[in-house]
Design an enzyme around this catalytic site. Structure first.
Site, PDB file in Angstrom:
ATOM      1  N   HIS A 132     -16.883  16.585  39.195  1.00 57.09           N
ATOM      2  CA  HIS A 132     -16.739  16.707  40.578  1.00 57.09           C
ATOM      3  C   HIS A 132     -16.435  15.532  40.894  1.00 57.09           C
ATOM      4  O   HIS A 132     -15.503  15.383  41.672  1.00 57.09           O
ATOM      5  CB  HIS A 132     -18.029  17.039  41.077  1.00 57.09           C
ATOM      6  CG  HIS A 132     -18.637  18.315  41.072  1.00 57.09           C
ATOM      7  ND1 HIS A 132     -19.830  18.748  40.251  1.00 57.09           N
ATOM      8  CD2 HIS A 132     -18.255  19.672  41.256  1.00 57.09           C
ATOM      9  CE1 HIS A 132     -20.173  19.915  40.263  1.00 57.09           C
ATOM     10  NE2 HIS A 132     -19.114  20.659  40.975  1.00 57.09           N
ATOM     11  N   SER A 156     -22.291  22.527  36.548  1.00 53.73           N
ATOM     12  CA  SER A 156     -23.697  22.543  37.218  1.00 53.73           C
ATOM     13  C   SER A 156     -24.810  23.506  36.671  1.00 53.73           C
ATOM     14  O   SER A 156     -25.885  23.169  36.657  1.00 53.73           O
ATOM     15  CB  SER A 156     -23.490  22.643  38.873  1.00 53.73           C
ATOM     16  OG  SER A 156     -22.510  22.150  39.376  1.00 53.73           O
TER      17      SER A 156
HETATM   18  P1  AMP Z   1     -18.160  24.098  41.599  1.00 54.73           P
HETATM   19  O1  AMP Z   1     -19.173  23.318  42.169  1.00 54.73           O
HETATM   20  O2  AMP Z   1     -18.728  24.420  40.288  1.00 54.73           O
HETATM   21  O3  AMP Z   1     -17.636  25.116  42.382  1.00 54.73           O
HETATM   22  O4  AMP Z   1     -16.963  22.951  41.164  1.00 54.73           O
HETATM   23  C1  AMP Z   1     -16.330  22.448  42.097  1.00 54.73           C
HETATM   24  C2  AMP Z   1     -14.770  21.911  41.805  1.00 54.73           C
HETATM   25  O5  AMP Z   1     -15.000  21.064  40.774  1.00 54.73           O
HETATM   26  C3  AMP Z   1     -13.960  23.171  41.116  1.00 54.73           C
HETATM   27  O6  AMP Z   1     -12.672  22.776  41.413  1.00 54.73           O
HETATM   28  C4  AMP Z   1     -14.113  22.773  39.609  1.00 54.73           C
HETATM   29  O7  AMP Z   1     -12.953  23.358  38.802  1.00 54.73           O
HETATM   30  C5  AMP Z   1     -14.374  21.473  39.432  1.00 54.73           C
HETATM   31  N1  AMP Z   1     -15.138  20.864  38.132  1.00 54.73           N
HETATM   32  C6  AMP Z   1     -16.341  21.553  37.712  1.00 54.73           C
HETATM   33  N2  AMP Z   1     -16.725  21.013  36.579  1.00 54.73           N
HETATM   34  C7  AMP Z   1     -15.687  20.224  35.991  1.00 54.73           C
HETATM   35  C8  AMP Z   1     -15.402  19.539  34.904  1.00 54.73           C
HETATM   36  N3  AMP Z   1     -16.181  19.410  33.974  1.00 54.73           N
HETATM   37  N4  AMP Z   1     -14.155  19.042  34.886  1.00 54.73           N
HETATM   38  C9  AMP Z   1     -13.401  18.904  36.124  1.00 54.73           C
HETATM   39  N5  AMP Z   1     -13.548  19.615  37.206  1.00 54.73           N
HETATM   40  C10 AMP Z   1     -14.637  20.171  37.261  1.00 54.73           C
END
Ligand code: AMP
Length: 279
Positions: free
Chosen positions: A37, A186
């Protein structure tokens, strides 16, 4: 750094910011922030004057038997991480302030959303496109940054932005991994110590598929079979492993070097993991 909970207050902040001629980048998240993130926050800071990180565990993108209730929530830690990384605002609305009791309007992308994760999570992308539209309407970002960890999600959002003439530029950020190759997520905190090490085999399987493709194999079934065989162990249950178009995430008939992606979803014990690699 400001913490804003109320959508009205967020809109007021946006009005004042725009009146000063400043551009806004939005990083939508569901919190429990990690380096993946935060790399999006870094990318956002390079693109705009003001960076808004939204932290919202969006109920409409979870299925009835999914992990909405147990999804990790750690707001104070998240806010501290955002501040340390140079975000200007954390926007963290309450679910009741986003979804009225009689909420009845959804945004639905109807092609890409039917494949990969959409097959086993039928209303997931409807929830994503709806909440992202709501966030775009509140924050009015010039730029929004999404991670390629969720490559199909970015494809769906790019399609929505194009189809609905939304005035926002979508920026893709690369996947951040741990020292063993496991893509940060997460949900990785659901894994115990041993599972966390073992789950690196998901990335190893993708690397094996990539190597085979780069060695000249353009047989998609062979690439898929190698990925599935490499990931297999007592803990894994493959949900899908597909070769797709790198931009649209739609299925491809033949492999074209550099233009495809292997996407995978697996149950690792009780934890659902997704990952992908460009090939
Ligand atoms: P989330 O909180 O899982 O909905 O993710 C929020 C944003 O963070 C989304 O655009 C995800 O694709 C990005 N994201 C989550 N994990 C990663 C990671 N390991 N590398 C890059 N971006 C990530």
């Amino acid at each position: 750094m400001k913490i804003i909970n109320s959508p009205d207050e967020m809109r007021e902040f946006v009005r004042t910011t725009k009146a000063c001629g400043k551009s806004i980048a939005l990083v939508p998240t569901m919190g429990a922030l990690h380096e993946g993130h935060l790399s999006l926050v870094d990318a956002a800071r390079k693109c705009a004057d003001v960076v808004v990180v939204s932290v919202f565990v969006n109920p409409t993108q979870f299925g009835p038997n999914e992990d909405f209730e147990k999804y990790p929530r750690q707001f104070d830690e998240d806010a501290a991480k955002c501040e340390a990384r140079g975000a200007d605002v954390v926007f963290a609305p309450a679910a009741a302030d986003i979804y009225s009791k009689d909420f009845s309007t959804y945004v639905n992308e109807e092609q890409i959303s039917g494949y990969l994760c959409g097959r086993t999570r039928p209303k997931h992308f409807r929830g994503v496109t709806t909440v992202v539209t709501i966030l775009f309407n509140i924050v009015k970002p010039d730029i929004a940054v999404f991670g390629e960890k969720d490559a199909q999600q970015v494809s769906v959002i790019e399609r929505m932005v194009r189809d609905l003439f939304m005035d926002v530029k979508i920026v893709r950020a690369p996947i951040v991994r741990d020292e063993n190759g496991l893509a940060l997520s997460s949900r990785n905190r659901y894994l115990d110590k041993l599972e966390r090490i073992g789950a690196a085999r998901v990335h190893n399987a993708l690397e094996a598929g990539k190597k085979l493709a780069e060695s000249g194999c353009d047989n998609i079934d062979r690439i898929k079979a190698l990925v599935i065989n490499t990931v297999a162990n007592a803990k894994t249950r493959v949900i899908y492993a597909e070769v797709v178009d790198a931009e649209t995430s739609l299925p491809v008939q033949s492999y074209e070097r550099g233009k495809c992606r292997i996407s995978i979803a697996v149950w690792y014990g009780q934890t659902r993991l997704i990952d992908n690699i460009r090939i």
